[in-house]
Motif scaffolding. Sequence first.
Motif, short mmCIF file in Angstrom:
data_model
loop_
_atom_site.label_atom_id
_atom_site.label_comp_id
_atom_site.label_asym_id
_atom_site.label_seq_id
_atom_site.Cartn_x
_atom_site.Cartn_y
_atom_site.Cartn_z
N VAL A 12 10.02 29.14 6.58
CA VAL A 12 11.22 29.12 5.73
C VAL A 12 12.32 28.31 6.42
CG1 VAL A 12 13.03 30.51 4.64
CG2 VAL A 12 10.67 31.31 4.61
N TYR A 13 12.48 28.52 7.74
CA TYR A 13 13.47 27.74 8.48
C TYR A 13 13.15 26.25 8.45
CZ TYR A 13 16.19 31.59 10.46
OH TYR A 13 17.03 32.67 10.61
N ALA A 14 11.87 25.91 8.56
CA ALA A 14 11.46 24.50 8.50
C ALA A 14 11.82 23.90 7.14
CB ALA A 14 9.97 24.37 8.77
N LEU A 15 11.59 24.67 6.08
CA LEU A 15 11.97 24.22 4.74
C LEU A 15 13.48 24.08 4.62
CD1 LEU A 15 9.89 25.97 1.91
CD2 LEU A 15 10.09 23.54 2.38
N THR A 63 5.77 20.07 5.52
CA THR A 63 6.97 20.59 4.87
C THR A 63 7.33 19.87 3.58
OG1 THR A 63 7.78 21.25 7.06
CG2 THR A 63 9.37 21.24 5.26
N PRO A 64 7.35 18.54 3.53
CA PRO A 64 7.68 17.87 2.26
C PRO A 64 6.72 18.24 1.14
CG PRO A 64 7.81 16.33 4.09
CD PRO A 64 7.17 17.56 4.63
N LYS A 65 5.42 18.31 1.46
CA LYS A 65 4.43 18.63 0.43
C LYS A 65 4.55 20.09 -0.03
CE LYS A 65 2.18 14.75 -0.10
NZ LYS A 65 2.18 14.04 -1.42
N VAL A 66 4.86 20.98 0.91
CA VAL A 66 5.06 22.39 0.54
C VAL A 66 6.27 22.53 -0.38
CG1 VAL A 66 5.72 24.67 1.42
CG2 VAL A 66 3.91 23.37 2.56
N PRO A 93 9.00 32.55 -4.97
CA PRO A 93 8.60 31.21 -4.55
C PRO A 93 8.31 31.05 -3.06
CG PRO A 93 10.93 31.28 -5.11
CD PRO A 93 10.35 32.58 -5.54
N ILE A 94 8.89 31.89 -2.19
CA ILE A 94 8.66 31.67 -0.74
C ILE A 94 7.90 32.83 -0.10
CG2 ILE A 94 10.69 30.20 -0.52
CD1 ILE A 94 12.11 32.58 0.89
N ALA A 95 7.29 33.70 -0.89
CA ALA A 95 6.64 34.89 -0.35
C ALA A 95 5.31 34.60 0.35
CB ALA A 95 6.43 35.93 -1.45
N ASP A 96 4.85 33.36 0.32
CA ASP A 96 3.64 33.01 1.08
C ASP A 96 4.00 32.22 2.34
OD1 ASP A 96 0.86 33.14 1.44
OD2 ASP A 96 0.58 31.12 0.65
N LEU A 97 5.30 32.23 2.70
CA LEU A 97 5.77 31.53 3.88
C LEU A 97 6.34 32.53 4.89
CD1 LEU A 97 7.72 28.59 2.20
CD2 LEU A 97 5.40 28.52 3.14
#
Length: 262
Positions: A171-174, A3-6, A162-166
Amino acid sequence: MNTPKVAEHIINWLKDYAVNAKVKGFVVGVSGGIDSAVTSTLCAETGLPTLCVELPIHQAQSQVNRAQEHIAQLKERFSNVSDARVNLTSTFEDFKTVVPEVDSSPKLDLSLANTRARLRMTTLYYFAGLHGLLVAGTGNKVEDFGVGFFTKYGDGGVDLSPIADLVKSEVYALGEFLKVPESIQKAQPTDGLFGDSRTDEDQIGASYDELEWAMTMQDNGKSVDDFEGREKEVYKIYTRLNTINQHKMVAIPVCEIPKSLK
């Protein structure tokens, strides 16, 4: 998922894209949902000007409260964040008075729901043009490339995603990592386009966890005959929506003229 790296990757991607496009920053429609909260926070983390716009149209007070809580938190955390509120309820009501009157039906309800999304898109691009910003999309992978759960030229009308590959769980984890307000993390996902309490799951007939599973199964080459019971039902829902909404997910078809005719 790391998550931090993403998060770091998306933030750098956003910043690089804006710099290369020679624009000042981003504008994001903030609804009180997890997708827009994560997107706006990622944009804010770039350090570039980030305008959060609240765009209520007969919005439930709970959604308004969450959106305002999130924007207030962002402004407290980031000096580059500003906000605007444009109540489009009267604009939406005026629109209904100038189009031909038709009897109430599911098609009318859906057309008006999509109209709300398109009014919001128009408003976001007004601010983008005024301030030299990019419209940041808030769609996730399941919505944008799985079931097509978005409005064409509404919330699908954006400059970058920006989040369309998640998928939704990512997304909740982010959202947890980015310290999105807990009220948003716990809220039932809803597009808020019908002026009632229906959730995304009510509309689709399956939860995001179920849709993520179905998306993975399709990617693995599975067919409906491979499943039974609830799994079979969910897979049918997913594949039906994936099929009928392909027009949202592929490029606009162009009629190519043979060179012999030119």
